[in-house]
Design an enzyme around this catalytic site. Structure first.
Site, short mmCIF file in Angstrom:
data_model
loop_
_atom_site.label_atom_id
_atom_site.label_comp_id
_atom_site.label_asym_id
_atom_site.label_seq_id
_atom_site.Cartn_x
_atom_site.Cartn_y
_atom_site.Cartn_z
N CYS A 114 57.79 48.79 79.40
CA CYS A 114 58.93 48.83 80.32
C CYS A 114 58.56 48.53 81.77
O CYS A 114 59.45 48.37 82.61
CB CYS A 114 59.63 50.18 80.24
N LYS A 137 34.00 57.30 40.89
CA LYS A 137 35.37 57.72 41.22
C LYS A 137 36.13 56.51 41.75
O LYS A 137 36.00 56.14 42.91
CB LYS A 137 35.34 58.84 42.26
N ASP A 171 41.59 29.28 25.08
CA ASP A 171 42.92 29.71 25.51
C ASP A 171 44.03 29.02 24.73
O ASP A 171 45.06 29.63 24.42
CB ASP A 171 43.10 29.44 27.01
N ASP A 206 47.12 30.77 22.83
CA ASP A 206 48.51 30.45 23.16
C ASP A 206 49.30 30.04 21.93
O ASP A 206 50.48 30.40 21.80
CB ASP A 206 48.56 29.34 24.22
#
Length: 673
Positions: free
Chosen positions: A414, A118, A34, A38
Site C-alpha cells: 500500500c 517409512k 505390450d 493389449d
C-alpha cells in the site's frame, strides 16, 4: 460356442491377464510384449460387452469406473489403523525399546525387529472377502476412513483377487500409496508442457490423485503401492512373525518393499537406520524415516497399545534435509497485523525431494544474527520437512558484491510507512485496513471458524472482493447484495445466496468470538474468552486500563497495552459500531466471579482423547470459566492432562513427564463441584 465355453474363455483370459499384471507391475519382469497384452485385454473387453452376465467385479477390466462418485462414503475398519509414535534420536529409541522390554513376560530376551522404510505417501486399508477386493479406504481417523475402492482399483499392482486357492474369509491389507520419484518428475514435466497444475511433492501428488471423485483421474496418475501389514483376518492362520506375514502378502500378489530387513536388538535397528539414511537419495521413492516392529506377533499381543499407538512399533524419523543454494533476492510479505516478513528468493534447489525456491528469513533480528546478504550462498533446511528456512551463510563463498538486506521504508503493498519499534524484531506497515494485504488477512481471520464463522468466505473470494473495491472494511461484508456477489467470477446465484445466508447466520455470536474476530494483537482465542468473561460488552473494555487488564488470568502487560490501544483508536470504534448497527449481537451476560478455590484456577490444563459427555470445545470453555489456561501441548509446565477415550501421544508424554492425569469421571466432579 455355448455359454459354458464362453465362460471358460473369459476365465482363461482373466487368469492370463492377472499373470501378466503380476509379472509386470509386481515383479518388474514382463512376460509378453505390450501388443500381446493389449490383444488379450481387448478380447476380454469384447467378451464382457457381448456377454455382460459373465462380467465380475474382480475382472482386470474393472479397475476404472467411468462414473464419478458423488462423494466419499465412510468405511469402518475392522481393526483400527493406528498411528506410530515417533523417535528422533538414539536415546529416544533406546527408551522406547527399554519400555517395551520391561512390559514383556520375559524381559531379558533379545528382541528381533522387522525394519522397513517409512514411505512418505498415503496409508490405505484394502479389504478382501473370499479373496476378492470388496472395498478400500483411507486411514481417516484410524477407526473410519473414506471409501476409495474405485480409485484403488486403478493401481495396477493391487490384486483384485488374491493369488491363492484358499484365501481367508476376510482379510484387511494395509499399504502406503505413493508416486515414484521418476514418475513424479515426468508427470510434472508433462503438466508444465500442457499448462496444467503441477504438484509440489510426490506425497501431495499421491494423496491428491487417490482422493479424486472421478477414478479416471486417479487412473491417469502414476500411483504405486507397497504393503506393510495385515489388519483383521478371519478363518485363516497367520504366521507368528511380521516378516513371514509380509512374505505371505507377496504370495497373495502384493508388492512389499524390497528394503525390508531383519534386525536384532537396538544395534541392529541403528545399523538399518544408518543404511537407509545413506541410501535415501538413491531410492526410487520418498521416505522420511524407518519403522521398527517387534517381529513376534505373540510379543506384539503381549505389549498391546497405548491409545492410538502400538507399544511394539515406532517410527525413527530422519533429520531435516539441508541443501546449499544462492540467495538472489528478498521480497516482503504483509500479514494481518501489518507484520512485514522478509522472504528469501533462491536459485531453485531440491531439498528432501522438493524443489525449493523460497524460504523464510523470519525477521530482521534473524537476518542480523545470521549476517545474511543478497548474493550469499546459504544453507537451506526444510524445518520439519515442511517449511524451508535459511539456516546459515557459507561466508567463504560470499561474493564481493553481496548486498545488505534493508528494511523497506514503505509497505510493498500500500505504500504506507513501515515502522520498527526499538524493542521489536518485527517491522510493521502502519496502513492498517487501508493496506489491502492487511485487509485480506483480517477478513480471512474475521470469517474463520473460531471467529465469526462465515462459511463460504474463503481466500479466493476475499481477494476478489478487496481487489475489485467491493469491500473496504469488515462491516462492508454485511452490506453485500445478491446482484453484486452473483456477478463475480465462479460465483453464481446459488453460491451468492449461500454466502448471504452464512453472513446472516454469523450475526448471532458470542462476545468472546466477536472479540477474537476483531484481531486485536496478542489476543488469541483464550485471551478473548477471558476478556469477555470479565467485561461483558464493548463499553466496559473501552474504559479498561492496562493495570486493570493485567490482573486478569492470561493477560500480560503487552497484551493489555494492545487492548487499550485498540479501543482508543477512533477508526476501530467506528468499525465496531457499524458492525453492531448491521445486526451483530450476542447474549448479554453478567460479569463472572471465578471461585479461586476451585482446583483448576490458575492451572495449565491439556485435553486429549474423546470425552463421552461433552465435546472438546465445551470442556475447554468450562476450564477457561474456572480460570484455567488450556494448552494444546504437554510440557513440564503442564499441571493436569484430562484424558478421554483413545487419548494419544499427549497422554504418553504426560506419563513420561510425571504430569497428573485426570480421567473423565474425576474431571466432571471437579468442574461441577
Amino acid at each position: 460356442m455355448n455359454d459354458q465355453g464362453i465362460k471358460e474363455s473369459i476365465e482363461t483370459l482373466k487368469e492370463q491377464i492377472r499373470k501378466y499384471d503380476y509379472h509386470y507391475y509386481v515383479l518388474d519382469e514382463p512376460l509378453v510384449p505390450d501388443a500381446e497384452y493389449d490383444r488379450c485385454f481387448k478380447a476380454l473387453q469384447q467378451y464382457e460387452e457381448q456377454y455382460p452376465q459373465f462380467l465380475s467385479p474382480d475382472s482386470p477390466t474393472q479397475r476404472v469406473s467411468g462414473t464419478p462418485s458423488d462423494a466419499f462414503m465412510p468405511v469402518a475398519h475392522k481393526q483400527p489403523m493406528l498411528s506410530l509414535s515417533n523417535v528422533f534420536t538414539t536415546d529416544e529409541l533406546k527408551a522406547f525399546i527399554k519400555r517395551a522390554i520391561e512390559k514383556l513376560d520375559e524381559p531379558n530376551q533379545q528382541l528381533v525387529f522387522a525394519c522397513e522404510p517409512k514411505l512418505d505417501g498415503l496409508a490405505v486399508n484394502m479389504t478382501y472377502e473370499g479373496g476378492i477386493l470388496t472395498h478400500a479406504a483411507t486411514r481417516g481417523d484410524g477407526a473410519v476412513g473414506e471409501n476409495i475402492t474405485a480409485n484403488i482399483k486403478t493401481i495396477a499392482s493391487v490384486p483384485l483377487r488374491l493369488r491363492v486357492s484358499n484365501p481367508p474369509k476376510l482379510i484387511e491389507v494395509r499399504g502406503e500409496v505413493y508416486i515414484p520419484k521418476a514418475d513424479f518428475e515426468a508427470y510434472n514435466a508433462r503438466a508444465r508442457e500442457l499448462g496444467e497444475k503441477t504438484f509440489a511433492n510426490p506425497r501431495n501428488a499421491a494423496a491428491g490423485s487417490l482422493r479424486q471423485l472421478n477414478p479416471e483421474i486417479s487412473a491417469s496418475r502414476p500411483l504405486a503401492i507397497y504393503c506393510y501389514g495385515i489388519g483383521a483376518c478371519e478363518d485363516y492362520k497367520l504366521p507368528n512373525s511380521h516378516l513371514e506375514q509380509l512374505n505371505l502378502l507377496k504370495e497373495f500378489g502384493f508388492r512389499v518393499s524390497p528394503e525390508t530387513r531383519r534386525a536384532v536388538g537396538i544395534e541392529g535397528c541403528l545399523d538399518y537406520y544408518q543404511y537407509m539414511l545413506a541410501k535415501r537419495n538413491q531410492l526410487p521413492f520418498e521416505i522420511d524415516g524407518v519403522v521398527y516392529k517387534i517381529d513376534s506377533i505373540s510379543l506384539q499381543q503381549q505389549l498391546g497399545y497405548v491409545s492410538r499407538a502400538p507399544r511394539f512399533a515406532c517410527a525413527h524419523k530422519f533429520p531435516a534435509t539441508e541443501e546449499m543454494t544462492r540467495l538472489i533476492a528478498v521480497d516482503f510479505q504483509v500479514g494481518r497485523t501489518g507484520a512485514v516478513t522478509p522472504v528469501a528468493r533462491l536459485e531453485p534447489v531440491s531439498v528432501g525431494g522438493v524443489t525449493v525456491s523460497n524460504a523464510t528469513l523470519h525477521n530482521f533480528d534473524e537476518i542480523t544474527r545470521k549476517d545474511i546478504r543478497i548474493g550469499d550462498t546459504v544453507i537451506i533446511r526444510r524445518a520439519g520437512d515442511v517449511i524451508p528456512e535459511v539456516v546459515s551463510v557459507i561466508l567463504e563463498k560470499r561474493p564481493a558484491n553481496a548486498r545488505m538486506i534493508e528494511l523497506p521504508k514503505n509497505c510493498p503493498v500500500c505504500g504506507s510507512e513501515v515502522v520498527r519499534e526499538a524493542d521489536e524484531a518485527i517491522a510493521r506497515c502502519v496502513g492498517g485496513l487501508y493496506c489491502k494485504a492487511q485487509l485480506k488477512r483480517m477478513m480471512w481471520h474475521f470469517a474463520s471458524r473460531k471467529a465469526m464463522y462465515i462459511e463460504g468466505l474463503g481466500s479466493v473470494l476475499i481477494d476478489q472482493l478487496v481487489d475489485e473495491g467491493i469491500v473496504h472494511h469488515l462491516a462492508d461484508l454485511y452490506e453485500l447484495d445478491l446482484q453484486t456477489l452473483a456477478s463475480l467470477p465462479r460465483m453464481g446465484e446459488k453460491s451468492a445466496k449461500n454466502l448471504l445466508s452464512a453472513l446472516e447466520k454469523s450475526k448471532k455470536t458470542t462476545f468472546n468470538r466477536f472479540l477474537y474476530a476483531l484481531g486485536i494483537r496478542e489476543i488469541g482465542e483464550a485471551g478473548a474468552r477471558v476478556l469477555a468473561e470479565h467485561y461483558c460488552d464493548v463499553e466496559g473494555l473501552k474504559a479498561a486500563t492496562i493495570e486493570e487488564l493485567m490482573t486478569l488470568n492470561d493477560i500480560g502487560p503487552v497484551a493489555a497495552s494492545h487492548v487499550v490501544h485498540f479501543f482508543a483508536q477512533a477508526h476501530n470504534l467506528e468499525v465496531i459500531d457499524r458492525l453492531l448497527e448491521l445486526g451483530i449481537h450476542w447474549p448479554k451476560s453478567e460479569k463472572i466471579q471465578v471461585n479461586q478455590q476451585n482446583p483448576f484456577f490458575g492451572k495449565t490444563v491439556v485435553l486429549t482423547g474423546t470425552l463421552s459427555t461433552m465435546g472438546r470445545e465445551e470442556a475447554k470453555a468450562k476450564l477457561l470459566a474456572l480460570g484455567a489456561k488450556v494448552s494444546g501441548s504437554v510440557s513440564s509446565k503442564t499441571d493436569y492432562v484430562v484424558a478421554g477415550s483413545e487419548a494419544g501421544s499427549k497422554l504418553i508424554k504426560a506419563t513420561e513427564l510425571g504430569v497428573a492425569i485426570i480421567e473423565e469421571d474425576e474431571f466432571l466432579k471437579w468442574v461441577n463441584s
